[in-house]
Design an enzyme around this catalytic site. Sequence first.
Site, PDB file in Angstrom:
ATOM      1  N   GLY A 236       0.783  -1.253  -0.404  1.00  0.00           N
ATOM      2  CA  GLY A 236       0.131   0.048  -0.474  1.00  0.00           C
ATOM      3  C   GLY A 236       0.685   1.196   0.279  1.00  0.00           C
ATOM      4  N   GLU A 278       4.249  -6.528   1.620  1.00  0.00           N
ATOM      5  CA  GLU A 278       3.758  -7.267   0.415  1.00  0.00           C
ATOM      6  C   GLU A 278       3.273  -5.683  -0.569  1.00  0.00           C
ATOM      7  OE1 GLU A 278       0.121  -8.465   1.060  1.00  0.00           O
ATOM      8  OE2 GLU A 278       1.249 -10.260   2.023  1.00  0.00           O
ATOM      9  N   GLY A 280       3.741  -3.472  -4.119  1.00  0.00           N
ATOM     10  CA  GLY A 280       3.384  -3.934  -4.994  1.00  0.00           C
ATOM     11  C   GLY A 280       4.107  -2.414  -5.984  1.00  0.00           C
ATOM     12  N   ARG A 281       2.999  -1.822  -5.825  1.00  0.00           N
ATOM     13  CA  ARG A 281       3.157  -0.642  -7.195  1.00  0.00           C
ATOM     14  C   ARG A 281       4.531   0.411  -6.516  1.00  0.00           C
ATOM     15  NH1 ARG A 281      -1.271   2.483  -7.328  1.00  0.00           N
ATOM     16  NH2 ARG A 281      -1.980   1.155  -5.789  1.00  0.00           N
ATOM     17  N   ARG A 317      -6.237   2.727 -15.640  1.00  0.00           N
ATOM     18  CA  ARG A 317      -6.713   3.396 -14.487  1.00  0.00           C
ATOM     19  C   ARG A 317      -7.284   4.884 -14.732  1.00  0.00           C
ATOM     20  NH1 ARG A 317      -2.332   5.163 -11.354  1.00  0.00           N
ATOM     21  NH2 ARG A 317      -3.314   4.453  -9.618  1.00  0.00           N
ATOM     22  N   TYR A 321     -10.381   4.900 -12.187  1.00  0.00           N
ATOM     23  CA  TYR A 321     -10.318   4.545 -10.945  1.00  0.00           C
ATOM     24  C   TYR A 321     -10.200   7.227 -10.907  1.00  0.00           C
ATOM     25  CZ  TYR A 321      -7.844   1.125 -10.383  1.00  0.00           C
ATOM     26  OH  TYR A 321      -7.831  -0.776 -10.321  1.00  0.00           O
ATOM     27  N   CYS A 353     -14.376   3.260 -28.420  1.00  0.00           N
ATOM     28  CA  CYS A 353     -15.614   3.818 -27.915  1.00  0.00           C
ATOM     29  C   CYS A 353     -15.893   3.716 -26.628  1.00  0.00           C
ATOM     30  CB  CYS A 353     -17.024   2.665 -28.850  1.00  0.00           C
ATOM     31  SG  CYS A 353     -16.017   3.124 -30.948  1.00  0.00           S
ATOM     32  N   GLU A 354     -15.827   5.076 -25.855  1.00  0.00           N
ATOM     33  CA  GLU A 354     -16.426   5.061 -24.548  1.00  0.00           C
ATOM     34  C   GLU A 354     -16.272   6.329 -24.597  1.00  0.00           C
ATOM     35  OE1 GLU A 354     -17.460   2.770 -21.658  1.00  0.00           O
ATOM     36  OE2 GLU A 354     -17.410   0.479 -23.171  1.00  0.00           O
ATOM     37  N   TYR A 382       0.250  -1.864 -11.816  1.00  0.00           N
ATOM     38  CA  TYR A 382      -1.239  -1.903 -12.264  1.00  0.00           C
ATOM     39  C   TYR A 382      -1.317  -1.532 -14.408  1.00  0.00           C
ATOM     40  CZ  TYR A 382      -0.750  -2.926  -7.958  1.00  0.00           C
ATOM     41  OH  TYR A 382      -1.222  -3.499  -6.783  1.00  0.00           O
TER      42      TYR A 382
HETATM   43  N1  LLP Z   1      -1.151  -6.919  -0.327  1.00  0.00           N
HETATM   44  C1  LLP Z   1      -2.637  -7.045  -1.084  1.00  0.00           C
HETATM   45  C2  LLP Z   1      -3.650  -8.211  -0.008  1.00  0.00           C
HETATM   46  C3  LLP Z   1      -2.922  -6.398  -1.967  1.00  0.00           C
HETATM   47  O1  LLP Z   1      -4.341  -7.124  -2.160  1.00  0.00           O
HETATM   48  C4  LLP Z   1      -2.863  -5.401  -2.944  1.00  0.00           C
HETATM   49  C5  LLP Z   1      -3.125  -4.956  -3.347  1.00  0.00           C
HETATM   50  C6  LLP Z   1      -1.142  -5.322  -2.194  1.00  0.00           C
HETATM   51  C7  LLP Z   1      -1.110  -6.133  -1.437  1.00  0.00           C
HETATM   52  C8  LLP Z   1      -0.310  -4.280  -3.190  1.00  0.00           C
HETATM   53  O2  LLP Z   1      -0.600  -3.485  -2.769  1.00  0.00           O
HETATM   54  P1  LLP Z   1       0.017  -2.322  -3.898  1.00  0.00           P
HETATM   55  O3  LLP Z   1       1.761  -2.132  -2.910  1.00  0.00           O
HETATM   56  O4  LLP Z   1       1.016  -2.048  -5.113  1.00  0.00           O
HETATM   57  O5  LLP Z   1      -0.824  -0.715  -3.301  1.00  0.00           O
HETATM   58  N2  LLP Z   1      -5.201  -1.492  -9.456  1.00  0.00           N
HETATM   59  C9  LLP Z   1      -5.103  -0.488  -8.643  1.00  0.00           C
HETATM   60  C10 LLP Z   1      -4.339  -1.212  -7.613  1.00  0.00           C
HETATM   61  C11 LLP Z   1      -5.453  -2.507  -6.393  1.00  0.00           C
HETATM   62  C12 LLP Z   1      -4.507  -2.932  -5.674  1.00  0.00           C
HETATM   63  C13 LLP Z   1      -4.980  -3.920  -5.165  1.00  0.00           C
HETATM   64  N3  LLP Z   1      -4.403  -4.451  -4.244  1.00  0.00           N
HETATM   65  C14 LLP Z   1      -4.521   0.390  -9.357  1.00  0.00           C
HETATM   66  O6  LLP Z   1      -4.387   0.799 -10.791  1.00  0.00           O
HETATM   67  O7  LLP Z   1      -4.663   1.458  -8.246  1.00  0.00           O
END
Ligand code: LLP
Length: 420
Positions: A236, A278, A280-281, A317, A321, A353-354, A382
């Site tokens: 997150g 965990e 990601g982004r 995105r 969002y 087409c949106e 993402y």
């Molecule tokens: N752990 C869990 C259980 C998660 O559900 C997620 C993201 C992460 C870790 C990683 O979160 P991050 O560090 O990447 O924020 N498609 C959306 C984001 C969806 C995130 C889903 N879960 C976007 O483009 O912003």
Amino acid sequence: MTTHQFSKPQIKGMLAQELPQTPFYFYDENILRALSASFQAAISSDPDIHLHYAMKANSSQAVLKVLKEYGAGLDIVSGEEMKVGLQAGFRPDQIVYSGVGKSEEELRASIENEISVILVESREEFLELCTLAADYPQKKVRIGFRFNPNLNVETHPYIATGLWDHKFGMADEEILSLLALSRPQNLSVECLSIHLGSQIFQDKVFYDALGEVLRLARVIVEKFSLRFPILDVGGGLGVNYEKPFQKPDFESYGKFLKKALLEWKKFNPGLSCKVYSECGRALVSQAGFLVTKVIRVKRNPKKNFAIVDASMTELIRPALYNALHVIEKLSGVQGEGKSAEPSERYDVVGPVCESGDFLAQNIELPVLQKGDLLWVTCAGAYGFAMSNSYNMRPLPAEYLLKKEGSWELLHGPVKVWNKL
Ligand code: LLP
């Protein structure tokens, strides 16, 4: 501060050669490495703090390879991610498995592969795992409970996960009731996890989550005299999309992870404690760019539309969002007379087409014409991962801009419907 800034990728060389077919993604290996190195520096490479990179953000083999080099494990959410992660050389003991909808087949695969922790998100999943564990008496099934503390987080509602309105995790009472049930001998609970959502910028959210897990852990010790070695604090950490070349705040996040480890160790003396993150982004977003070409510029009494060849199918995105991604004209960012160019305001839209098919709205850009190239920044997380083939559009190509400056085609455009 300059040390918190990345340099812009040098793609002049590529532009001078025959340009690949647009739209395409590329990932800058130098930025990828800088992100991973910053994360590791922020945790002082403490071996008891593990990054389990959420591979849903970007599961390209080239990206996984870099992350692995810096010691990351994986957070996976599907059987396919498990396969790809194992193929990329991650060991099962470096993988945690999250998600509310793991199928029986996927649960079996995680048991057979001895995935390090299966994060259980419901009573029903727990009961199913208890039954399945009996089929594999020779395997050890390690699980964790994902805790939903019913805490609100200030972020886009689609990426908040910590309320009981959301499908994720379990309330404390549910977790306590599951611990009261008997479990097969070969199934052990080793972890408590929490993930409140994405795009978190206030440290307080992480510390509040830590406080909640510690509170639950105390009750578990009182009631069951059970302690778990692993604390998984989820992901997150936010990325500032408005400043695409400014590093995420790994320093204060690292302080939080160290504090979490300290607290977990203090609470569980004698246990070999680990903290998992965990994220990601934050590890990939800024390393990715979506390059697109202007098809034509259209004007009406109200607006100028830069119609480009990338769309919501390459990068969903903004449509989903209302997410902001800074877009720059490539001749400009490559230092060719940016300041001298007259500018005007555009909606940058795709061919789909949106009306929701836009990459940015009402932004200032140098005056554009057919054939101009743009890049969409912060597209490494993402981006390709959520691309789709609506309107029968191919999934875009991906390239790696290697650290020494050469280009590698990771794969060309993919026409999904050819496989149907
Ligand atoms: N752990 C869990 C259980 C998660 O559900 C997620 C993201 C992460 C870790 C990683 O979160 P991050 O560090 O990447 O924020 N498609 C959306 C984001 C969806 C995130 C889903 N879960 C976007 O483009 O912003």
